[in-house]
Design a protein around this motif. Structure first.
Motif, PDB file in Angstrom:
ATOM      1  N   ARG A 139       0.837  -1.205   0.000  1.00  0.00           N
ATOM      2  CA  ARG A 139       0.000   0.000   0.000  1.00  0.00           C
ATOM      3  C   ARG A 139       0.872   1.257   0.000  1.00  0.00           C
ATOM      4  NH1 ARG A 139      -3.103  -4.239   0.036  1.00  0.00           N
ATOM      5  NH2 ARG A 139      -5.194  -4.076   0.959  1.00  0.00           N
ATOM      6  N   THR A 157      -1.049  -2.281   9.083  1.00  0.00           N
ATOM      7  CA  THR A 157      -2.104  -2.208  10.102  1.00  0.00           C
ATOM      8  C   THR A 157      -3.456  -2.245   9.378  1.00  0.00           C
ATOM      9  OG1 THR A 157      -2.245   0.188   9.929  1.00  0.00           O
ATOM     10  CG2 THR A 157      -0.652  -0.696  11.531  1.00  0.00           C
ATOM     11  N   PRO A 158      -4.550  -2.503  10.090  1.00  0.00           N
ATOM     12  CA  PRO A 158      -5.875  -2.498   9.444  1.00  0.00           C
ATOM     13  C   PRO A 158      -6.137  -1.181   8.719  1.00  0.00           C
ATOM     14  CG  PRO A 158      -6.050  -3.439  11.626  1.00  0.00           C
ATOM     15  CD  PRO A 158      -4.641  -2.935  11.496  1.00  0.00           C
ATOM     16  N   GLU A 159      -5.704  -0.044   9.303  1.00  0.00           N
ATOM     17  CA  GLU A 159      -5.921   1.257   8.646  1.00  0.00           C
ATOM     18  C   GLU A 159      -5.152   1.318   7.319  1.00  0.00           C
ATOM     19  OE1 GLU A 159      -4.842   1.106  11.984  1.00  0.00           O
ATOM     20  OE2 GLU A 159      -6.966   1.128  12.539  1.00  0.00           O
ATOM     21  N   GLU A 160      -3.907   0.830   7.358  1.00  0.00           N
ATOM     22  CA  GLU A 160      -3.089   0.851   6.129  1.00  0.00           C
ATOM     23  C   GLU A 160      -3.670  -0.107   5.071  1.00  0.00           C
ATOM     24  OE1 GLU A 160       1.183   2.014   8.214  1.00  0.00           O
ATOM     25  OE2 GLU A 160       0.558  -0.083   8.081  1.00  0.00           O
ATOM     26  N   ARG A 161      -4.181  -1.225   5.523  1.00  0.00           N
ATOM     27  CA  ARG A 161      -4.781  -2.183   4.575  1.00  0.00           C
ATOM     28  C   ARG A 161      -6.013  -1.601   3.892  1.00  0.00           C
ATOM     29  NH1 ARG A 161      -3.983  -8.181   7.429  1.00  0.00           N
ATOM     30  NH2 ARG A 161      -1.717  -8.050   7.396  1.00  0.00           N
ATOM     31  N   ALA A 162      -6.619  -0.594   4.524  1.00  0.00           N
ATOM     32  CA  ALA A 162      -7.809   0.033   3.931  1.00  0.00           C
ATOM     33  C   ALA A 162      -7.451   0.950   2.758  1.00  0.00           C
ATOM     34  CB  ALA A 162      -8.571   0.816   4.995  1.00  0.00           C
TER      35      ALA A 162
END
Ligand code: UD1
Ligand code: MG
Length: 449
Positions: A139, A157-162
């Motif tokens: 990302r 992190t989950p935020e980065e995966r978004a």
């Protein structure tokens, strides 16, 4: 500005489930790596370095064939994309300019996109794309200042995966800067690999600039599985058909025509349904290829007409106005202007002079079990139907061979050659023969009952 290209191609491609290294699987009748090399060479780089690992010798041979100017380096152990680039960089020692890193398994990158990357005003430039389904791609973490870093899916992190802006893998940087940044990479991450992507954060920490150039997702499509290869083939064919139509080629049924990476067809050529192009085919303007032909390694000149149902193999050269009809196979043969080969014929290792007519069922018997032999036919000759030309053999200009002849001796110019048994007629014998055969049939039937 001078550009050097590094093509990463050391990976095995485990998910292809194959003995063949991934980059040698075919797309458009050419290995995947030939597509990446074609995009690379289109921008006229000063240097090309390919990083090979798995089955490196086979990869080296393909590279030599499709991009002889490229150097190949071996990355014996695949320790990550950063390590792969580090393996290639010594070959660029002393090179001044931009370095572009491409993947050998990403065949649809357009030269225009590569040019945009080279022209972008930043110390490090990454090719990104908006992913419909970002999956496991790295990302791109951006800020107002541009690109801050790339985070690999495994480490995100989950935020980065978004984040949906993803890393295609193509990176461009000044040679000296790239060398310095790559030398500083470590493998302290979830995969234990040297990530090339870590050079972005390192560049930013040094106060260098990083930017993203974006392209359509289809352009960055990488091949990892046979299913993806099949999808890529469909995509390649769709583009090749559209390009042919744009270039003024008539395709009667475009969806049934299959192109190779290097197929070249001139304006106003007409290609019928179900024609398959293997590698190395060139067709001049105004030529016609009718339905169900299979062509590879051949040249068809202006005004020539081929098919339906013809097979042209490597070394078939058709001059202007040659006619090749149905169920004709031609290999390593030159047909001069106006030659006609209408039906059911094999010509191999032959030269046929201007305007000569080759009758139905003619065969050049070019293989003696050990060697291939040449057949030479002059201009304005007439080869009768079902002539066997036992090579090496010559038929002179203006000569004629009788139908059914087996020609084992050279025929002088202007001569008629008859190489067949003389016909004998037996008056009245037909009825007697039939009677005898019917009696024999009855005897056999009786025996069975
Ligand atoms: C890489 C990128 C990821 C990006 C993705 C796009 C890194 C760390 N990650 O991940 O951000 O979204 O590509 O497809 O760069 N290769 C070598 N030697 C090696 C490792 C790889 O030559 O030691 C070659 C492979 O053959 C392949 C290419 O480099 O052609 C990419 O390697 P791959 O393992 O597929 O990287 P990804 O994990 O997909
Ligand atoms: Mg990958």
């Amino acid at each position: 500005m001078a550009v050097a290209v590094i093509v990463l191609a050391a990976g095995q491609g485990t998910r292809m489930n194959s003995d063949l290294p991934k980059v040698l699987h075919h797309l458009g009748a050419a290995p995947l790596i030939a597509h990446a090399l074609a995009a690379a060479t289109a921008i006229e780089p000063a240097r090309v370095v390919v990083v090979a690992g798995h089955e490196a010798e086979e990869v080296r041979q393909a590279v030599a064939l499709f991009c002889p100017e490229a150097e190949v380096v071996i990355q014996a152990e695949q320790l990550g994309t950063g390590h792969a680039v580090a393996t290639a960089l010594p070959r660029l020692d002393g090179f001044e300019g931009r370095v572009l890193v491409l993947y050998g398994d990403t065949p649809f990158i357009r030269p225009e996109t590569l040019r945009d990357m080279v022209a972008a005003r930043a110390d490090v430039v990454v090719l990104g794309f908006e992913a419909a389904g970002p999956g496991r791609y790295g990302r791109l973490v951006t800020s107002q200042a541009g690109l801050e870093r790339i985070v690999e899916f495994k480490d995100a992190t989950p935020e980065e995966r978004a984040i949906t802006l993803c890393n295609s893998g193509v990176i461009c940087a000044d040679a000296a800067i790239l060398a310095r940044l790559v030398a500083g990479l470590t493998n302290a991450n979830a995969a234990g690999e040297y990530y090339l992507t870590d050079i972005i954060a390192a560049a930013r920490a040094e106060g260098l600039s990083a930017a993203v150039v974006t392209c359509a997702e289809a352009e960055t499509m990488g091949i990892n599985t046979r299913a993806e290869l099949a999808r890529a083939e469909a995509l390649f064919q769709a583009r090749a058909r559209a390009d042919a139509l744009d270039n003024g080629v008539t395709l009667t049924a475009p969806d049934t025509v299959f192109f190779a990476l290097d197929t070249w067809i001139g304006r106003d050529a007409v290609i019928g349904p179900n024609v398959v192009f293997g590698p190395g085919v060139t067709i001049e303007s105004g030529a016609e290829v009718r339905a169900f032909c299979h062509l590879e390694g051949c040249h068809i000149s202006r005004g020539a007409r081929v098919g339906p149902f013809a097979r042209l193999r490597p070394g078939a050269e058709l001059a202007e106005d040659v006619h090749v009809g149905n169920f004709v196979e031609i290999k390593n043969s030159i047909l001069d202007e106006g030659v006609k080969v209408g039906h059911l014929t094999y010509l191999g290792d032959a030269h046929v002079g201007e305007r000569t007519n080759i009758g139905a069922g003619t065969v050049t018997c070019n293989y003696d079990g050990v060697m291939k032999q040449h057949t030479e036919i002059g201009a304005d000759a007439f080869i009768g139907s079902d002539t066997m030309l036992v090579a090496p053999v010559r038929v002179g200009a203006g000569a004629l061979t009788g139908s059914g002849s087996v020609i084992t001796v050279d025929v002088p110019a202007g001569a008629v050659a008859l190489g067949r048994a003389r016909q004998e007629n037996k008056p009245g014998l037909a009825a007697k023969l039939m009677e005898r055969l019917r009696a024999e049939k009855a005897r056999r039937a009786g025996g069975k009952a």
